[in-house]
Design a protein around this motif. Structure first.
Motif, mmCIF file in Angstrom:
data_model
loop_
_atom_site.group_PDB
_atom_site.id
_atom_site.type_symbol
_atom_site.label_atom_id
_atom_site.label_comp_id
_atom_site.label_asym_id
_atom_site.label_seq_id
_atom_site.Cartn_x
_atom_site.Cartn_y
_atom_site.Cartn_z
ATOM 1 N N SER A 1 -1.405 10.996 -8.864
ATOM 2 C CA SER A 1 -0.305 10.539 -9.710
ATOM 3 C C SER A 1 1.008 10.596 -8.954
ATOM 4 O O SER A 1 1.846 9.712 -9.068
ATOM 5 C CB SER A 1 -0.215 11.413 -10.962
ATOM 6 N N TRP B 1 5.723 17.072 -12.966
ATOM 7 C CA TRP B 1 6.837 16.138 -13.162
ATOM 8 C C TRP B 1 7.823 16.790 -14.135
ATOM 9 O O TRP B 1 7.435 17.128 -15.259
ATOM 10 C CB TRP B 1 6.362 14.813 -13.751
ATOM 11 N N ASP C 1 -5.711 2.139 0.842
ATOM 12 C CA ASP C 1 -6.447 1.208 -0.017
ATOM 13 C C ASP C 1 -7.246 0.207 0.803
ATOM 14 O O ASP C 1 -8.153 -0.433 0.275
ATOM 15 C CB ASP C 1 -5.499 0.500 -0.988
ATOM 16 N N ASP D 1 6.851 1.163 -1.249
ATOM 17 C CA ASP D 1 5.438 1.197 -0.832
ATOM 18 C C ASP D 1 4.544 1.382 -2.049
ATOM 19 O O ASP D 1 4.548 2.426 -2.692
ATOM 20 C CB ASP D 1 5.186 2.276 0.228
ATOM 21 N N TYR E 1 -1.506 10.737 3.738
ATOM 22 C CA TYR E 1 -1.851 9.303 3.715
ATOM 23 C C TYR E 1 -2.715 8.911 4.908
ATOM 24 O O TYR E 1 -2.745 7.753 5.314
ATOM 25 C CB TYR E 1 -0.604 8.422 3.660
ATOM 26 N N TRP F 1 2.710 1.925 -5.321
ATOM 27 C CA TRP F 1 3.199 2.564 -6.547
ATOM 28 C C TRP F 1 3.984 3.825 -6.220
ATOM 29 O O TRP F 1 4.325 4.587 -7.110
ATOM 30 C CB TRP F 1 2.025 2.983 -7.448
ATOM 31 N N HIS F 2 4.210 4.068 -4.937
ATOM 32 C CA HIS F 2 4.626 5.394 -4.500
ATOM 33 C C HIS F 2 6.129 5.647 -4.586
ATOM 34 O O HIS F 2 6.576 6.416 -5.425
ATOM 35 C CB HIS F 2 4.114 5.611 -3.067
ATOM 36 N N ARG G 1 8.756 6.642 -9.947
ATOM 37 C CA ARG G 1 8.506 7.877 -9.192
ATOM 38 C C ARG G 1 9.756 8.327 -8.447
ATOM 39 O O ARG G 1 10.088 9.509 -8.415
ATOM 40 C CB ARG G 1 7.334 7.681 -8.220
ATOM 41 N N PRO H 1 0.965 7.739 -15.546
ATOM 42 C CA PRO H 1 0.020 8.221 -14.532
ATOM 43 C C PRO H 1 -1.016 9.134 -15.187
ATOM 44 O O PRO H 1 -0.739 9.721 -16.239
ATOM 45 C CB PRO H 1 0.908 9.024 -13.578
ATOM 46 N N PRO H 2 -2.216 9.264 -14.570
ATOM 47 C CA PRO H 2 -3.258 10.085 -15.187
ATOM 48 C C PRO H 2 -2.837 11.538 -15.382
ATOM 49 O O PRO H 2 -3.325 12.198 -16.277
ATOM 50 C CB PRO H 2 -4.441 9.977 -14.222
ATOM 51 N N SER H 3 -1.948 12.034 -14.545
ATOM 52 C CA SER H 3 -1.480 13.416 -14.717
ATOM 53 C C SER H 3 0.025 13.466 -14.474
ATOM 54 O O SER H 3 0.531 12.841 -13.537
ATOM 55 C CB SER H 3 -2.182 14.343 -13.731
ATOM 56 N N ASP I 1 -6.368 -5.563 -17.063
ATOM 57 C CA ASP I 1 -7.006 -4.252 -16.886
ATOM 58 C C ASP I 1 -7.127 -3.498 -18.204
ATOM 59 O O ASP I 1 -7.337 -2.283 -18.199
ATOM 60 C CB ASP I 1 -6.182 -3.408 -15.897
ATOM 61 N N SER J 1 0.834 -1.203 0.000
ATOM 62 C CA SER J 1 0.000 0.000 0.000
ATOM 63 C C SER J 1 0.864 1.247 0.000
ATOM 64 O O SER J 1 1.708 1.418 0.881
ATOM 65 C CB SER J 1 -0.888 0.046 1.236
ATOM 66 N N SER J 2 0.612 2.141 -0.947
ATOM 67 C CA SER J 2 1.285 3.438 -0.949
ATOM 68 C C SER J 2 1.017 4.138 0.378
ATOM 69 O O SER J 2 -0.105 4.154 0.855
ATOM 70 C CB SER J 2 0.752 4.311 -2.090
ATOM 71 N N GLY J 3 2.069 4.722 0.943
ATOM 72 C CA GLY J 3 1.894 5.526 2.148
ATOM 73 C C GLY J 3 2.014 4.778 3.460
ATOM 74 O O GLY J 3 2.058 5.405 4.513
ATOM 75 N N ASP K 1 1.402 16.602 -14.273
ATOM 76 C CA ASP K 1 1.601 17.989 -13.839
ATOM 77 C C ASP K 1 2.665 18.024 -12.749
ATOM 78 O O ASP K 1 2.564 17.301 -11.759
ATOM 79 C CB ASP K 1 0.292 18.560 -13.253
ATOM 80 N N LEU L 1 1.301 10.657 -5.583
ATOM 81 C CA LEU L 1 1.263 9.820 -4.374
ATOM 82 C C LEU L 1 1.244 8.332 -4.698
ATOM 83 O O LEU L 1 1.336 7.495 -3.800
ATOM 84 C CB LEU L 1 0.041 10.181 -3.524
#
Lengths: 314, 429
Positions: free
Chosen positions: B199, A200, B320, A127, B272, A129-130, A171, A194-196, A230, A107-109, A198, B201
């Motif tokens: 994106s 980067w 999540d 962690d 988070y 995708w982070h 990342r 990634p969807p955005s 997916d 889990s990210s975070g 901005d 995070l």
């Protein structure tokens, strides 16, 4: 520095300092007895909520070379499977006396959350995708030594190719490479970005062939089979044809260009060519440098005194 | 017979604003002394000096967790939170266990509300059996049992044909179907707003489109069938625009917005901390501006809290894994007063008489303050500042995203069915 959670928290100077310290650790690792007493009496606990033999072993080796006590906490053998909460797990192990947790979580975070429940240092070992900050540091160290770039990456052209969207390595690497001055291009089908983007500091390309000749570093990411489920890719064959490192593409790389991969590789997908036949492959060096970089990180978080104090053998 | 008087306040209702005392007997307002120099007297006096006296608030959207998840909330603790927040009626969402898709369950929920006696608990019904999206729930039986609002909240009804049939079937019953707009194939695994923040995070995103697409579909179904629909917790700028357009075309649609969607952005997730995880997710400052404009111009009819208690340990999980939802009942008024730059009468329309009409209880809630009207009232100090302390909340859970925030506007007294259930900011039951 209390924790290492994200490359975002590191300045260029922080990264340079860690890489210089890594030089010392490489020297220690090259000794007949590669062990120093720098972290004697410190307790380093590996908390892996997701399987990763290589990263866990690398941290474990790093801690042992610094004479820290190590303990492995794998989820399968823990009470997490009996429904214990993350907080209870952390507080319970912390109560035994822990100086640092090395945390891998799907889990990210999660590593950032854990800092709320313990006074120990937290090292993020990946962690979700982070972030995977020690991977970024060992990648920087590998580029620095191979391309002789002790003062930074100004003007270096690096392409990161593959599943950027789901990649903690991407990342972390984007932040570390650009902080050191490199010019980074992300190469992927739009579905794996990634969807955005901005904020980067990168360029994006969908045409690997047009970039190859100018690259100093070609960084390939693992593309996972479940991405087809997916509807992110039509097939791995098509991915390989458009974005894989084939012998034809390898031949177009500059002679000095490095080929890197965080592992584990998907042979025949992103890595079509046999990497042992690639003169520019530094993939195994990445693994070797991983131990020294993690020694530098643990020493920075837990050690006292200067790098000179790691001079004597245990 | 006890005579309760509320003295020294300023009355604001749909008729306007005036200084006045209110006398209550036997569940009804018996006398309103407007602009008189002689204060009304009674057996018991509630001091409203410096306060606004208004009809009690109606929350179209609360999760009371009973039956099924009493560790997070019960109808009693949720009703107490509601009363302390100035609400005299709340619509209980049907995602209980078992779900509110049968007369037995909705009767249980209503009776638990009556036992608590702190506000009127209005059970909603499911649109589909078990909220599974497969078969129509028995609207006729449930409607006969007094259910007015039907929703599968937590789930959007994915099947367009089923949604069409639901509206057609509902037509003669005079009920209202309320949609949780979310095309689930676009939100698989999503934990926060899809944009630059997610994106960075490394978190799966919940695109604005997933809400807007279903909202658009349902507006067109309303056009086709002529059956009214209510849209739950609008969260995006485009959603506000879609509803504005539908209303301009005269379609029978209503909509609500939550305090958290008009006060917090997706950047809160940088911590988070799962206390900020909610469905639909916190959006951007542009969306907040659009929601505020919609609240101001009448596009959005009601402020609803989506009060969603979760036991502390379930929120101490990675994003999540943690369930979505936030507490809302005890902070709604203060957030509206503090964060919305609106005339007080407009705020009260959003909190009281508009949602009362949508919930089908306009005969007894959100009424003007006049002799003969049912006495469901709220008395609040619009200038009182207070700090949100999770441990001081009446809810069984602690998942407020406003911990430590200082807000303006505090409920002093709540009168439900003629009885003071909150006095001086303290629940009496």
């Amino acid at each position: 520095m209390k924790h290492l959670l994200s490359v975002e928290d590191l300045t260029a100077d922080d990264i340079h300092r860690l890489l210089e310290l890594t030089d010392h650790m490489v020297e220690v690792s090259s000794r007949p007895i590669p062990k120093v007493p720098a972290l004697r009496g410190k307790n380093v606990v590996s908390l892996f909520f997701e399987d990763s033999t290589r990263t866990r072993t690398s941290f474990d080796t790093a801690a042992k070379r610094l004479s820290a006590d190590t303990m492995n906490f794998a989820v399968s053998s823990s009470s997490v499977n009996k429904g214990e909460s993350l907080r209870d797990t952390i507080e319970t192990i912390s109560a035994m006396g822990v100086d640092a947790f090395v945390v891998r979580h799907k889990s990210s975070g999660a590593p950032q959350m854990i800092t709320r429940w313990t006074n120990a240092c937290i090292v993020n070992a990946g962690d979700g995708w982070h972030q995977h900050p020690t991977q970024a540091l060992l990648d920087c160290y590998t580029i620095r030594t191979n391309l002789n770039r002790r003062d930074g990456f100004d003007g270096l052209r690096i392409a990161i190719v593959g599943d950027i969207k789901h990649s903690r390595v991407a990342r972390s690497d984007v932040q570390a490479f650009t902080r050191l001055g490199a010019h980074v291009t992300l190469v992927a089908p739009p579905t794996l970005l990634p969807p955005s983007l901005d904020g980067w500091p990168v360029e994006v390309s969908h045409d690997l062939d047009s970039l190859l000749a100018d690259l100093d570093v070609l960084y390939l990411l693992r593309v996972q089979r479940e991405r087809m489920d997916d509807a992110l890719l039509p097939s791995l064959e098509e991915y390989s044809a458009l974005y894989g490192l084939t012998p034809t593409r390898a031949a177009r790389l500059a002679p000095h260009a490095l080929v890197m991969h965080p592992g584990p590789m998907n042979r025949g997908v992103e890595m079509v060519v046999d990497p042992s036949e690639l003169p520019g492959s530094v993939i195994l060096q990445q693994v070797t440098n991983g131990v020294a970089v993690r020694m530098a990180v643990l020493f920075t978080l837990l050690g006292s005194g200067s790098a000179a104090s790691i001079g004597e053998s245990a | 017979m006890t005579r309760l008087v509320i003295t020294g306040g300023t009355i604001i209702d749909q008729r306007g604003e005036r200084r006045g005392d209110v006398a209550v007997e036997d569940g009804r307002i018996v006398e309103v002394g407007v602009d008189t120099t002689a204060a009304l007297t009674g057996d018991r006096t509630l001091d409203a000096t410096g306060c606004i006296v208004s009809p009690g608030f109606v929350d179209l959207h609360v999760h009371l967790r009973e039956p099924g998840k009493e560790e997070a909330e019960t109808i009693e603790t949720g009703s107490r939170a509601a009363a302390l927040g100035g609400f005299t009626a709340v619509v209980a969402m049907p995602n209980t266990d078992p779900a509110q898709d049968s007369v037995a369950v909705v009767e249980f929920v209503r009776q638990q509300g009556e036992r608590a006696g702190l506000c009127e608990v209005l059970p909603s019904g499911c649109i589909t059996v078990g909220r599974n999206g497969d078969h129509l729930a028995p609207y006729g039986e449930l409607s006969a049992a007094g259910v007015h609002l039907f929703t599968d909240d937590g789930n959007g009804v994915q099947d367009a044909q089923l949604m069409r049939r639901a509206l057609e079937y509902a037509k003669p019953l005079g009920i209202v179907l309320a949609q949780h707009c979310e095309v689930s194939s676009l939100t698989k695994g999503a934990v926060m707003h899809e944009g630059s923040c997610c994106s960075r995070l490394g978190l799966p995103g919940w695109p604005a489109l997933a809400e807007e697409l279903m909202l658009f579909r349902d507006i067109e179904l309303v056009r086709l069938t002529g059956v009214p629909m209510h849209f739950l917790h609008l969260s995006t700028a485009r959603s506000v625009e879609l509803v504005r357009q539908a209303k301009a075309e005269g379609l029978p649609v209503t909509a609500e917005a939550t305090p958290h969607h008009f006060t917090l952005t997706d950047e809160m997730l940088e911590s988070y901390d799962a206390v900020y995880k909610v469905n639909p997710p916190l959006r951007t400052s542009d969306d907040i501006a659009a929601l505020k404009a919609g609240l101001a111009d009448g596009t959005i009819d009601a402020i609803a809290t989506d009060h969603a208690p979760h036991a502390p340990h379930t929120k101490e999980a990675p994003l999540d894994q943690a369930p979505p939802g936030m507490l809302g009942l005890e902070t709604a008024l203060a957030l509206a007063v503090t964060e919305l730059d609106l005339p007080m009468q407009r705020v009260l329309a959003l909190l009281s008489w508009n949602p009362a009409a949508i919930a089908g209880v306009a005969d007894r809630h959100g009424r003007p303050l006049e002799a003969g009207e049912p006495a469901n009232l709220c008395v609040f100090d619009p200038t009182a500042e207070w700090t949100v302390v999770p441990a001081n909340l009446a809810s069984k859970s602690r998942n407020t995203p406003y911990a430590g925030r200082t807000l303006r506007g505090k409920v002093r007294h709540t009168v439900f069915a003629g009885d003071a259930v909150v006095e001086g900011g303290v629940a009496l039951r």
